[in-house]
Design an enzyme around this catalytic site. Structure first.
Site, mmCIF file in Angstrom:
data_model
loop_
_atom_site.group_PDB
_atom_site.id
_atom_site.type_symbol
_atom_site.label_atom_id
_atom_site.label_comp_id
_atom_site.label_asym_id
_atom_site.label_seq_id
_atom_site.Cartn_x
_atom_site.Cartn_y
_atom_site.Cartn_z
ATOM 1 N N HIS A 151 29.052 35.308 32.375
ATOM 2 C CA HIS A 151 27.819 35.869 31.189
ATOM 3 C C HIS A 151 26.843 34.367 30.844
ATOM 4 O O HIS A 151 26.680 33.540 30.356
ATOM 5 C CB HIS A 151 28.256 36.177 29.741
ATOM 6 C CG HIS A 151 26.552 36.230 28.984
ATOM 7 N ND1 HIS A 151 25.791 36.656 29.303
ATOM 8 C CD2 HIS A 151 26.825 35.301 27.486
ATOM 9 C CE1 HIS A 151 24.801 37.356 28.182
ATOM 10 N NE2 HIS A 151 25.041 36.302 27.574
ATOM 11 N N HIS A 203 22.868 32.889 30.684
ATOM 12 C CA HIS A 203 20.944 33.334 30.493
ATOM 13 C C HIS A 203 19.999 32.485 31.369
ATOM 14 O O HIS A 203 18.994 31.749 30.867
ATOM 15 C CB HIS A 203 20.798 32.750 28.878
ATOM 16 C CG HIS A 203 21.696 32.924 27.448
ATOM 17 N ND1 HIS A 203 21.537 32.286 26.780
ATOM 18 C CD2 HIS A 203 22.461 34.048 27.045
ATOM 19 C CE1 HIS A 203 22.194 33.383 25.598
ATOM 20 N NE2 HIS A 203 22.632 33.680 26.479
ATOM 21 N N TYR A 249 23.016 40.869 50.213
ATOM 22 C CA TYR A 249 23.589 40.153 49.761
ATOM 23 C C TYR A 249 23.751 40.138 48.592
ATOM 24 O O TYR A 249 25.080 40.034 47.887
ATOM 25 C CB TYR A 249 23.571 38.075 50.278
ATOM 26 C CG TYR A 249 24.457 37.808 51.666
ATOM 27 C CD1 TYR A 249 25.955 37.541 51.908
ATOM 28 C CD2 TYR A 249 23.558 37.323 52.931
ATOM 29 C CE1 TYR A 249 26.857 37.069 52.568
ATOM 30 C CE2 TYR A 249 23.921 37.433 53.693
ATOM 31 C CZ TYR A 249 25.968 37.027 53.904
ATOM 32 O OH TYR A 249 26.007 36.761 54.626
#
Length: 226
Positions: A94, A96, A121
């Site tokens: 995860h 930002h 891709y």
């Protein structure tokens, strides 16, 4: 070096790489790995991915209880829900990352197909990306939103927050996250320029040749073609 010790080092190595290339600033972002006993290794809360200590990475049991290390990230609910719905997943990243977050804030984004098929891709590494609404970081309700996707997506974009990507290995999850970020960057660069997307026939060729499993949706729906 034990197997778990190698995995701890791997988390630190990939975390440092992501941080040093500006893909998740400050103490943002988190990584988890699911172990053979059902437990997890998880990066600590408020820890920079660029400066992780392998000995302080949280070790959780299969029930999510902390066995050793520092307190884990508050984003445990979203990791848990994605593992639950993607049984083959062994790692989750995860971030930002700037361009992915930017795309999550644009109007008119199709929640079933955040990005169009710009490159092979993108499809080969992410298989497509879903957008879920904004939730306060750490809000357990995000888990229900992820479960609502019924495991169809390995890449999920949290509105105004960032991507969450699962993989069958940490390397696979990292590469898919990076591909998502690069595709988001391409999408922003090409907006209103009427870019040439992969055609349905070209997408089908990728599906057939590489055995891809893509969520069922119209790739072009909801995107501004200029």
């Amino acid at each position: 070096m034990s197997g778990e010790a190698r995995l701890r080092e791997e988390i630190c190595r990939y975390g440092r790489s992501l941080f040093e290339r500006g893909l998740t600033p400050g103490s943002s972002g988190n990584i988890s790995l699911r172990l053979d006993d059902g437990g997890w290794l998880v990066t600590p809360t408020n820890a920079s991915l660029g400066f992780l200590d392998p000995a302080r990475i949280a070790r959780l049991d299969a029930g999510g209880n902390l066995l050793s290390g520092d307190k884990p990230t508050k984003e445990i609910p979203l990791h848990s829900a994605l593992y639950e719905s993607r049984r083959e997943a062994r790692a989750i990243v995860h971030l930002h990352s700037t361009h992915s977050v930017a795309v999550s804030m644009l109007p008119g984004i199709d929640p079933k197909a955040v990005l169009p098929p710009l490159t092979p891709y993108y499809l080969m590494r992410t298989g497509g990306t879903a957008l879920i609404p904004y939730f306060r970081p750490g809000d357990p309700a995000v888990a229900d939103a992820i479960r609502g996707l019924a495991g169809r997506y390995g890449a999920v974009l949290l509105a105004n927050h960032g991507p969450v990507v699962a993989g069958e290995s940490l390397e696979g999850a990292v590469f898919a996250t990076e591909e998502l970020e690069e595709t988001a960057k391409l999408y922003l660069l090409l907006r209103n320029l009427n870019p040439r997307h992969l055609s349905p026939a070209q997408v089908q060729d990728l599906v057939t040749h590489f055995g891809l499993t893509l969520p069922e949706h119209d790739h072009d729906h909801g995107h501004d073609h200029g």
